[in-house]
Motif scaffolding. Sequence first.
Motif, short mmCIF file in Angstrom:
data_model
loop_
_atom_site.label_atom_id
_atom_site.label_comp_id
_atom_site.label_asym_id
_atom_site.label_seq_id
_atom_site.Cartn_x
_atom_site.Cartn_y
_atom_site.Cartn_z
N ARG A 1 0.82 -1.23 0.00
CA ARG A 1 0.00 0.00 0.00
C ARG A 1 0.84 1.26 0.00
O ARG A 1 0.30 2.36 -0.08
CB ARG A 1 -0.88 0.01 1.26
CG ARG A 1 -1.79 -1.21 1.41
CD ARG A 1 -2.33 -1.29 2.83
NE ARG A 1 -3.07 -2.51 3.07
CZ ARG A 1 -4.39 -2.63 2.89
NH1 ARG A 1 -5.08 -1.60 2.45
NH2 ARG A 1 -5.01 -3.76 3.13
N MET A 2 2.16 1.10 0.15
CA MET A 2 3.06 2.23 0.38
C MET A 2 2.48 3.11 1.50
O MET A 2 2.31 4.33 1.35
CB MET A 2 3.30 3.02 -0.90
CG MET A 2 4.23 2.31 -1.86
SD MET A 2 5.86 1.99 -1.11
CE MET A 2 6.57 0.81 -2.28
N ASP A 3 2.21 2.44 2.61
CA ASP A 3 1.54 3.05 3.76
C ASP A 3 2.59 3.42 4.82
O ASP A 3 3.13 2.56 5.50
CB ASP A 3 0.53 2.04 4.33
CG ASP A 3 -0.33 2.61 5.44
OD1 ASP A 3 0.10 3.58 6.11
OD2 ASP A 3 -1.43 2.08 5.65
N VAL A 4 2.85 4.72 4.93
CA VAL A 4 3.90 5.21 5.83
C VAL A 4 3.58 4.91 7.29
O VAL A 4 4.46 4.51 8.06
CB VAL A 4 4.11 6.73 5.62
CG1 VAL A 4 4.89 7.33 6.77
CG2 VAL A 4 4.83 6.99 4.32
N GLN A 5 2.33 5.11 7.70
CA GLN A 5 1.97 4.91 9.10
C GLN A 5 2.14 3.45 9.51
O GLN A 5 2.65 3.15 10.58
CB GLN A 5 0.53 5.39 9.36
CG GLN A 5 0.24 5.67 10.84
CD GLN A 5 1.22 6.65 11.47
OE1 GLN A 5 1.49 7.71 10.91
NE2 GLN A 5 1.78 6.29 12.61
#
Length: 233
Positions: A147-151
């Motif tokens: 997801r290229m999810d930073v959090q």
Amino acid sequence: MEHNINKHISGRFNQELENVRNLVLSMGGLVEQQLNSALDAVSQNDAMLAQKVRENDYKVNAMEVSIDEECTRIIARRQPAASDLRLVVAIAKTIADLERIGDEAKRIAKVALDSFTKDQQALLVNIENMGRQVSKMLHDVLDAFARMDVQRAFEVHKEDAKVDREYEAIIRQIMTYMMEDPRSIPKIMDLVWSVRSLERIGDRCQNIAEYIIYFVNGKDIRHTSQEDIEKSL
């Protein structure tokens, strides 16, 4: 925060980046399977499963070579800049860490080829618990990569501190056991190496989390405190 990579004028370039990202996720799925199979082999004392893990390591290596070659082709053909270049760099670094996680899974599987006494089985239970914790880190960081999810990546990054504490506790327990029964040292050293492998896998997952943050935010957070990372996000 999730990042959308599909933003190029060239539809073919979009497809190339998407394809290579999907290859990374396929490689990640294989490595995750290798790790879980290694942990199952140890907990069930399953020598056949352990041998299968060791034999399948070549597949992980082959995927790393193939994806690395594709990254090289993209750089040569497209000469990417800015976030596109960061993505290719993040992918190249991620597959290197995934390949090393595969190597560690192979080392862990070796423990299942040994036989342990009832007293030593208690040590194996603690290693298995640490292994499941590390396996969840790997699963979560691959999900963050998809997801290229930073959090989500940052949450994985913080988890490594727990893995390090667990590593230290198990090593102390193993050292105590070896001091009480010096004859056990040669065999128990295999357990030491497997715990060390798990700790390294945690480090590799933390690395991958850093690559995700680097790609999305353009910030290199290596050697940065958790507090400073959180502020930058």
